[in-house]
Enzyme design. Sequence first.
Site, PDB file in Angstrom:
ATOM      1  N   LYS A  81       7.227  36.519  72.590  1.00 21.67           N
ATOM      2  CA  LYS A  81       6.236  35.628  71.976  1.00 21.67           C
ATOM      3  C   LYS A  81       4.871  36.290  72.131  1.00 21.67           C
ATOM      4  CE  LYS A  81       4.788  30.721  72.529  1.00 21.67           C
ATOM      5  NZ  LYS A  81       5.082  29.485  73.290  1.00 21.67           N
ATOM      6  N   SER A 156       6.064  25.434  70.520  1.00 22.03           N
ATOM      7  CA  SER A 156       5.230  26.472  69.947  1.00 22.03           C
ATOM      8  C   SER A 156       5.918  27.848  69.847  1.00 22.03           C
ATOM      9  CB  SER A 156       3.960  26.639  70.772  1.00 22.03           C
ATOM     10  OG  SER A 156       4.276  26.992  72.093  1.00 22.03           O
ATOM     11  N   SER A 180       7.998  23.628  74.593  1.00 24.43           N
ATOM     12  CA  SER A 180       7.884  24.692  73.595  1.00 24.43           C
ATOM     13  C   SER A 180       8.959  25.758  73.579  1.00 24.43           C
ATOM     14  CB  SER A 180       6.522  25.379  73.741  1.00 24.43           C
ATOM     15  OG  SER A 180       5.505  24.488  73.354  1.00 24.43           O
TER      16      SER A 180
END
Lengths: 491, 486, 99
Positions: A81, A156, A180
């Site tokens: 990420k 997210s 997330s």
Amino acid sequence: MTAELLWAGATALAGMLDRGEVSSVEVTEAFLARSEEVDGTLGTYLEHTPDAALAGARAADGRRAAGKPAGRFDGIPVAYKDIFCTDGVPTTAGSKILEGFVPPYSATVVERCTRAGLPMLGKLNMDEFAMGSSNENSAYKPVRNPWDTERVPGGSSGGSAAIVAAAGAPWSWGTDTGGSIRQPASLCGLVGVKPTYGLVSRYGIIAFASSLDQAGPFARTVEDAAALLSLAAGPDARDATSIPAAPPNFLDEIDGGIKGMKIGIVKEFMGEGNDPGVRTRVEEAYTRLEKLGATIEEVSLPSFEYGISAYYLVAPAECSANLARYDGVRYGLRVEGDDIIRMTSRTRAEGFGAEVKRRIMLGTYALSAGYYDAYYGKAQKVRTLIARELEEIYERVDLVACPTSPTTAFRLGERTDDPLAMYLSDVFTVAVNLAGNAAINVPCGTSPDDGLPVGLQLIAPALAEPLMFRAAYAFEGDLGWINSREARPAL
Amino acid sequence: MIKDDLFETTVGLEIHVELATATKMFCSCEVAFGGDPNTRTCPVCLGMPGSLPVPNEKAVEYTMKIGLALGCRIAEHSLFHRKNYFYPDMPKNYQISQYDEPLCSGGAVSISGEWGETRVGITRVHLEEDTGKSFHIGGGGRIADSEYSLEDFNRAGTPLVEIVTEPDIHSAEEARAFVTELRSILEGLGVSDVRMEEGSLRVDANVSVRRIGETEHGAKVEVKNMNSIRSVARALEYEERRQRDALSAGESLVQETRHFDEKSGTTSSMRTKEYAFDYRYFPEPDMVPFEPAAEWLERVGASLPETPAARRARFAADYGLGEKDVEVLTATSRVARWFDEAAAAYPGDAKKVANWIIADLYGLLNEAGIELHESKIAPPQLAAMIELVDAGTISGKQAKTVLGGMFETGKDADQVVEERGLKQVSDEGAIESFVDEVIAENGDAADKVRAGNTGTIGFLVGQVMKKSRGGANPQMVNELLRRKLT
Amino acid sequence: MGSLDRKTVDHVARLARLDLSEGEREKMRLELNNILEHAEKIQALDLDGVAPMAHSVPLVNRMRADGVAPSLPQEKALQNAPEVEDGRFRVPRIIEDEG
């Protein structure tokens, strides 16, 4: 052959590499090609690093040839990420305010995985500064769900979930502050883990809410997720909140089964708010757990609702301070201004998206003079309340179970006008972050209504990951869904 | 100090001490003075994304030492807090500091002077990090008229201890005495260079004046930019007078921050608005609480050196020294230790050692511009020299020359005496020949003495000393002259 | 408890150094009020005897030894800087916060 590589999973790939059936370069090339193939549609990557990946793969092959692999998973590629700082590779946290920022250091998670020989495929798209539940808040582009590209992958860590679900990477790293990792894992039909707070170092992870953030793995199987977590977990002198003791082994007893295990079902989470399709699959999951030898009983977490209120005060408050450093002085975007206040204010107004600005405003307000006790102060106490309730529950059961998300993947644009509706996607996940417990999302099939993945969440007390993985492994094996053709989104 | 029955002055001090640790407060960058800009920084002290603070154990220990030395309680449970505000010399735009759970609180320091004695309460001692350094370009280096600024983060993150006093100080004189005493305590602990000119010791003051009898406190005026102990006294004197004059004239005073100007010795307003910054303090989530173990506290307490007050008392009692001499010889712990060593090596009265240091050695030190511990003379060497005088090997006058020789070369007293032929001549025969010569050469003076003017003997003694190049035993010279002329 | 008015929004935006547009400010006011209403649920709770949450695995005294480690070379410290002069980060003129 390539298709088999792409869907095999990291543990199987490790075996193949070990037996010399395939090289790391072949494996990495396969994932690079697949990533390229799907990325245009899915919007998963913010930065591709094919040269570094292949260089890493070659080095891994060299080590294996010399009989000195860096570890069991040497040469199996991974993606991160874009919230993990990577030395020499642009890192943006999904924001324009960090466009062009190249960190001169790497996150501990990245360092440890690199040392274990994992080549890096690239940096994955995410909601800006980890704020969001759909990956529609990325300043660059949204991420789409491989199961239905008109729908969100969750957030997210949307990019981290989507790329593994589409077989562009065998596994990936995300972060979880209020759900997330787990929520996108649920929406994309993957295993996703939020470890005990403090188990994985936060050094080099761009901070959102310091007391809630944790890094965790996405993978197709429970065993893979446990393996990836093992590579990074453990004390780090650079993170004063990391747990100093060596972590337990997650894999040794993973196949121990769940006979006699007591699992609590949160009654407040089984109500009307769930999609019927979600309720069906999750209730089937409970039945399956019983079949495997666990006893199921109902438990109550009455303060969970306060948990959401608390989350939406604590997280913004901490983020308002964590994001103060983005001021156009030392790195990142600068918008010119006649004086320092104008420059900083314009830079931040232009560099931050709407959701980020909203949370900064909320957090600043919650901490401001006269409001601390009522908002932030009280919210921190609510956390203790929730932690206590969970502790009481753990006196009677070993694990807690519930749906990870009350719905399957929703459509892009469906919730963007209503921040509050978006926040409520986290209703089953935030309590875990507030209490610092561990939790895992295990796919429990697809919804009979829309064919989209449904996820089961198992919650464990702090540092009880071995128990959590054991239960998830047993369930996954019995369900047998992940290795079926059905588990591969037709992209 | 202004003494009158109309007004009273109340002063509270806020002191910042830069700790002499090897590394910064929250990262392992080196702490040092000078150097090229931004060469002692890292992701942590630059506030880069993803960086995390890890507290410096030594800095915590030093803070506890300071707290204990100031008579404070050490908190059983202590936290760091974030103090949030934007400023370009702040890498994170929050400072990691302490708020309502500081490391130390509730101590006191006693000071005394011409006014008497004051017990100054210490409200708290806490730990925080320093900011970077701003350079203002254009406008003569001050912010107000600058065109732009340049930031250097070498200093950012340096450990800083903040000491806050109760408003127990009531005059510039007391403030000066307090800062002097505090500086002495800190210097003795070895936790900081405590040099105001270098910024390792900083003093801000809160001053308010009100009419005696008034129950309401006067407006609190903050005074900044006092860069030496003398400046502190000057600034407070000025401020006290300014406030009294204003009140006498019927004016009201506002709560403000004023800047002390070294050149003019006056203060001027920096910020007139009654603006209370909203720092939005909250506990630092990147760190965990601090709960010092009992054994650690004991160890730190046991390692505390003698306090300046205790040392002063000991010097007075054990060495029989007067107040002035005690002050000089305990000015720093280094000087005191030097004296202790010298006195220990000398079998006689320590007062003699004191006199030699203060009357003679200090003169040499001042001329050379060095400190006592930097001179070539070791304490036992001084003791040995004094013993030579006691034994009559050299005269007191010769000893001054010998001391000079020791100062230059670092050699022992007897070696210098040998090399320069400074042995006192006590052989009566030798002296007598000098005496006879002088009497013969100074007929008038000799006659005066014979006539009963014994005062003139001094002149003749001097002549003999000259002839003998200082080597003659002066008592003997005196005796011989008297014998021959009276 | 706070129902946000425009003045408060402006004040908070200033504290947070966010130069919000006119439209943004009004939208923000409404959205924040919504969220705060929701957050105010916790106001009903009596939590006087409850301590604020510490770490989930309670830790204390996590510190490091006072040993020097290499700093970043100057070029790396400055490599992401928007504007550099004489090895320092250049910023527009600093003005004091009027609050």
